[in-house]
Design an enzyme around this catalytic site. Structure first.
Site, PDB file in Angstrom:
ATOM      1  N   GLY A   1      -5.343  -4.072   6.959  1.00 33.39           N
ATOM      2  CA  GLY A   1      -6.369  -3.123   6.909  1.00 33.39           C
ATOM      3  C   GLY A   1      -7.597  -3.657   8.021  1.00 33.39           C
TER       4      GLY A   1
ATOM      5  N   ARG B   1     -14.034  -7.140  -1.109  1.00 32.22           N
ATOM      6  CA  ARG B   1     -13.490  -6.934   0.207  1.00 32.22           C
ATOM      7  C   ARG B   1     -12.825  -5.469   0.203  1.00 32.22           C
ATOM      8  NH1 ARG B   1      -7.992  -5.014   1.966  1.00 32.22           N
ATOM      9  NH2 ARG B   1      -7.769  -5.685   4.158  1.00 32.22           N
TER      10      ARG B   1
ATOM     11  N   GLY C   1     -10.328  -2.592   2.556  1.00 36.25           N
ATOM     12  CA  GLY C   1      -9.884  -2.363   3.770  1.00 36.25           C
ATOM     13  C   GLY C   1      -9.916  -1.137   4.150  1.00 36.25           C
ATOM     14  N   ASP C   2      -8.776  -0.723   5.181  1.00 31.81           N
ATOM     15  CA  ASP C   2      -8.656   0.441   5.836  1.00 31.81           C
ATOM     16  C   ASP C   2      -8.576   1.630   4.905  1.00 31.81           C
ATOM     17  OD1 ASP C   2      -6.149  -0.735   5.383  1.00 31.81           O
ATOM     18  OD2 ASP C   2      -5.392   0.936   6.602  1.00 31.81           O
TER      19      ASP C   2
ATOM     20  N   THR D   1      -0.480   2.129   6.310  1.00 33.49           N
ATOM     21  CA  THR D   1      -0.367   0.907   5.602  1.00 33.49           C
ATOM     22  C   THR D   1      -0.309  -0.424   6.608  1.00 33.49           C
ATOM     23  OG1 THR D   1       1.077  -0.499   4.143  1.00 33.49           O
ATOM     24  CG2 THR D   1       2.052   1.224   5.629  1.00 33.49           C
ATOM     25  N   GLY D   2      -0.551  -1.630   5.957  1.00 34.92           N
ATOM     26  CA  GLY D   2      -0.421  -2.769   6.739  1.00 34.92           C
ATOM     27  C   GLY D   2      -1.875  -3.649   6.821  1.00 34.92           C
TER      28      GLY D   2
ATOM     29  N   THR E   1       0.827  -1.009  -0.110  1.00 31.34           N
ATOM     30  CA  THR E   1       0.036   0.004   0.145  1.00 31.34           C
ATOM     31  C   THR E   1       0.978   1.341   0.132  1.00 31.34           C
ATOM     32  OG1 THR E   1      -1.856  -1.119   1.288  1.00 31.34           O
ATOM     33  CG2 THR E   1      -1.700   1.481   1.424  1.00 31.34           C
TER      34      THR E   1
END
Ligand code: GLY
Length: 323
Positions: A223, A197, A199-200, A220-221, A169
């Site tokens: 989510g 899906r 994510g964050d 990042t990471g 990301t």
């Protein structure tokens, strides 16, 4: 009052294979320079983070735009957000498949319509309506990611969470000459994710947040974990309460691990030009250009602030002077 413009970018936090360190560091360096050129020309922080994130989306090294990981159906689905700290305006898109630069579509959403967040075919139709070309979804897929997906499908085919999964990301935070902040984040999400899906990354206060009265941040990471603690909104609130961006980023990642067991990385920048970069993964790709033109880029490793540097440089006047 004139501020010293500054930009910080990241290219994801995960266990970046050694042979990919140089392209990750160099890609971040190019993106930071792209954003810096915009700031140096006197343009806005929003313009700068868009330019930097576009450069990262166009670079197939990263999990954003072309080169993104594939979902379980073997397709790319992209999410992005951009936020203007001056007005708290934001635009976000999710699960788009036919747009080369989702961060630019997010900006169009922010500026051209009454809504903040569009998804899927509605977002793509908005892009087309506002003059952005729609591409074939295949154009976003690179051989590396097709091979990773095929290997996954040939195995047990189950999604498994781990620190070592590609998770590039990308994001940027910037401060412009007028003292305004902006943030942007863009991603292809997690490899082998369920189609649909999200994510964050495109969620305000999770993947990115910007407020001139506190800070700008990009995450990042993991989510699913980052969204549970409203990672970027909370980290900006911590800066408003008096923490430095570095302290706030580190504290946020401690909280992420403690409350969710999740992992990730954050970049945070305040209106005074103080910034923080932190991660709980083996590596994080980053770059920045400071107000005096100092340029740094590299792959960060835990407990080593700069980690493995990918070249050094200072921008002076018209160009880059490598050291
Ligand atoms: N942090 C990116 C994602 O989980 O989608």
């Amino acid at each position: 009052m004139t501020f010293h413009p500054l930009i910080v970018v990241h290219g994801g936090a995960w266990k970046i294979p050694e042979e990919e360190h140089t392209p990750h560091g160099e890609g971040c360096r190019r993106a930071a320079l792209a954003g810096w050129e915009v700031l140096r020309a006197g343009r806005s922080a929003v313009d700068a983070v868009e330019a930097a994130v576009r450069a990262l989306e166009d670079d197939p090294t990263f999990d954003a735009g072309r080169g993104s990981c594939l979902n379980a159906a073997g397709e790319v689905e992209l999410d992005a957000i951009i936020m203007d700290g001056r007005t708290l305006s934001l635009g976000a898109v999710a699960a788009v498949r036919r747009v080369r630069n989702p961060v630019t579509l997010a900006r169009r959403v922010m500026e051209k319509g009454p809504h903040n967040f569009l998804v899927g075919s509605g977002a793509e139709e908005f892009a087309r309506y506002h003059g952005m070309p729609l591409i074939s979804p295949e154009e976003l897929i690179v051989a590396r990611e097709r091979a990773r997906w095929e290997a996954w499908r040939a195995g047990n085919g189950l999604y498994t969470e781990n620190l070592f999964a590609p998770s590039g990301t990308v994001g940027a935070v910037a401060l412009d000459r007028e003292g305004h902040l902006a943030a942007a984040t863009s991603t292809g999400g997690k490899p082998n994710k369920w189609p649909g899906r999200v994510g964050d990354s495109p969620l305000v206060g999770c993947g990115a947040y910007a407020d001139d009265r506190s800070a700008a941040a990009s995450a990042t990471g993991d989510g699913e974990a980052l969204m549970r603690i409203l990672a970027t909104g909370t980290v900006c609130a911590q800066v408003a309460r008096g923490h430095s961006p570095q302290e706030a980023a580190e504290e946020m990642l401690r909280l992420l691990a403690e409350r969710t067991g999740g992992y990730g990385g954050l970049i945070v920048l305040d209106p005074r030009g103080r910034f923080g970069i932190a991660h709980t993964t083996p590596h994080m790709a980053w770059a920045y250009v400071l107000g005096d033109g100092t340029l740094r880029a590299g792959i960060r490793v835990p407990n080593c602030p700069e980690g493995i540097l990918c070249g050094r440089g200072a921008t002076t006047g018209g160009g880059l002077v490598s050291r």
